[in-house]
Design a protein around this motif. Sequence first.
Motif, PDB file in Angstrom:
ATOM      1  N   PHE A   1      38.518  19.365  46.445  1.00  0.00           N
ATOM      2  CA  PHE A   1      37.460  20.208  45.913  1.00  0.00           C
ATOM      3  C   PHE A   1      37.943  21.397  45.095  1.00  0.00           C
ATOM      4  N   THR A   2      39.191  21.810  45.228  1.00  0.00           N
ATOM      5  CA  THR A   2      39.698  22.937  44.452  1.00  0.00           C
ATOM      6  C   THR A   2      41.224  22.872  44.380  1.00  0.00           C
ATOM      7  N   ASP A   3      41.789  23.624  43.445  1.00  0.00           N
ATOM      8  CA  ASP A   3      43.247  23.625  43.274  1.00  0.00           C
ATOM      9  C   ASP A   3      43.926  24.792  43.986  1.00  0.00           C
ATOM     10  N   PHE A   4      43.265  25.959  44.005  1.00  0.00           N
ATOM     11  CA  PHE A   4      43.878  27.172  44.558  1.00  0.00           C
ATOM     12  C   PHE A   4      42.910  27.919  45.463  1.00  0.00           C
ATOM     13  N   PHE A   5      43.470  28.626  46.436  1.00  0.00           N
ATOM     14  CA  PHE A   5      42.780  29.661  47.193  1.00  0.00           C
ATOM     15  C   PHE A   5      43.475  30.966  46.854  1.00  0.00           C
ATOM     16  N   LEU A   6      42.704  31.979  46.549  1.00  0.00           N
ATOM     17  CA  LEU A   6      43.231  33.337  46.447  1.00  0.00           C
ATOM     18  C   LEU A   6      42.633  34.071  47.643  1.00  0.00           C
ATOM     19  N   ILE A   7      43.489  34.564  48.524  1.00  0.00           N
ATOM     20  CA  ILE A   7      43.044  35.225  49.751  1.00  0.00           C
ATOM     21  C   ILE A   7      43.568  36.651  49.734  1.00  0.00           C
TER      22      ILE A   7
ATOM     23  N   ALA B   1      42.602  37.147  38.409  1.00  0.00           N
ATOM     24  CA  ALA B   1      41.903  37.524  39.642  1.00  0.00           C
ATOM     25  C   ALA B   1      42.840  38.285  40.579  1.00  0.00           C
ATOM     26  N   ALA B   2      44.081  37.850  40.675  1.00  0.00           N
ATOM     27  CA  ALA B   2      45.062  38.542  41.519  1.00  0.00           C
ATOM     28  C   ALA B   2      45.352  39.940  40.975  1.00  0.00           C
ATOM     29  N   ALA B   3      45.398  40.079  39.654  1.00  0.00           N
ATOM     30  CA  ALA B   3      45.613  41.399  39.044  1.00  0.00           C
ATOM     31  C   ALA B   3      44.426  42.315  39.326  1.00  0.00           C
ATOM     32  N   ALA B   4      43.223  41.777  39.323  1.00  0.00           N
ATOM     33  CA  ALA B   4      42.034  42.567  39.651  1.00  0.00           C
ATOM     34  C   ALA B   4      42.105  43.047  41.097  1.00  0.00           C
TER      35      ALA B   4
ATOM     36  N   PHE C   1      39.304  27.139  41.524  1.00  0.00           N
ATOM     37  CA  PHE C   1      39.918  27.985  42.544  1.00  0.00           C
ATOM     38  C   PHE C   1      38.823  28.745  43.276  1.00  0.00           C
ATOM     39  N   VAL C   2      39.135  29.145  44.503  1.00  0.00           N
ATOM     40  CA  VAL C   2      38.182  29.854  45.346  1.00  0.00           C
ATOM     41  C   VAL C   2      38.823  31.160  45.792  1.00  0.00           C
ATOM     42  N   VAL C   3      38.065  32.250  45.656  1.00  0.00           N
ATOM     43  CA  VAL C   3      38.536  33.571  46.061  1.00  0.00           C
ATOM     44  C   VAL C   3      37.905  33.909  47.411  1.00  0.00           C
ATOM     45  N   HIS C   4      38.754  34.350  48.352  1.00  0.00           N
ATOM     46  CA  HIS C   4      38.295  34.802  49.668  1.00  0.00           C
ATOM     47  C   HIS C   4      38.701  36.267  49.800  1.00  0.00           C
TER      48      HIS C   4
END
Length: 165
Positions: free
Chosen positions: A37-43, A13-16, A90-93
């Motif tokens: 509720f989740t392990d990671f946030f990608l912001i 996701a970070a590469a995208a 994980f959750v993407v913001h």
Amino acid sequence: MASTETRKMVLAAAAACEDKKAENTRVLELDPADSGFTDFFLITSAANDRQAQAIGDEIELRLKRDFATYPHSVEGRKLGEWILMDYVDFVVHIFLAEKRAFYDLERLWKSARPVDLEELKTTLKEKTAAARKKAAAKKTSLKKPTAKKPAKASSTSRKTKKPAN
């Protein structure tokens, strides 16, 4: 603790995000005691709503193609000011810059540990190498030398007749 598969998905996701020219991409590993509720946030940030939508589409496409996974839910895709993609582990913001500054998730989740993407890549490579080494060792220990069985003599041997005199 997050699985290796989850870490690979976060990295993809970070590469995208990087491929779609997102800005200031950060990964936060959430403390299990504070966040169940989740392990990671990608912001990450986008310059405009169209770019935010393109980033979201690219993340969804990659994770679908490479990991056969879809987001559990997606919010804010139409407006593009704050797109939230929930992949459970994980959750993407994806924010517009001014919305990111206003909500400041990094400040809200102070207990979260920032994860360096290069560190994440290195960790995954080490885990993969260790798993391959372990699998190879297990494979060689399972193989035992087997002695070849002697060939059986044929039971249908020909009898030669002697000519009568």
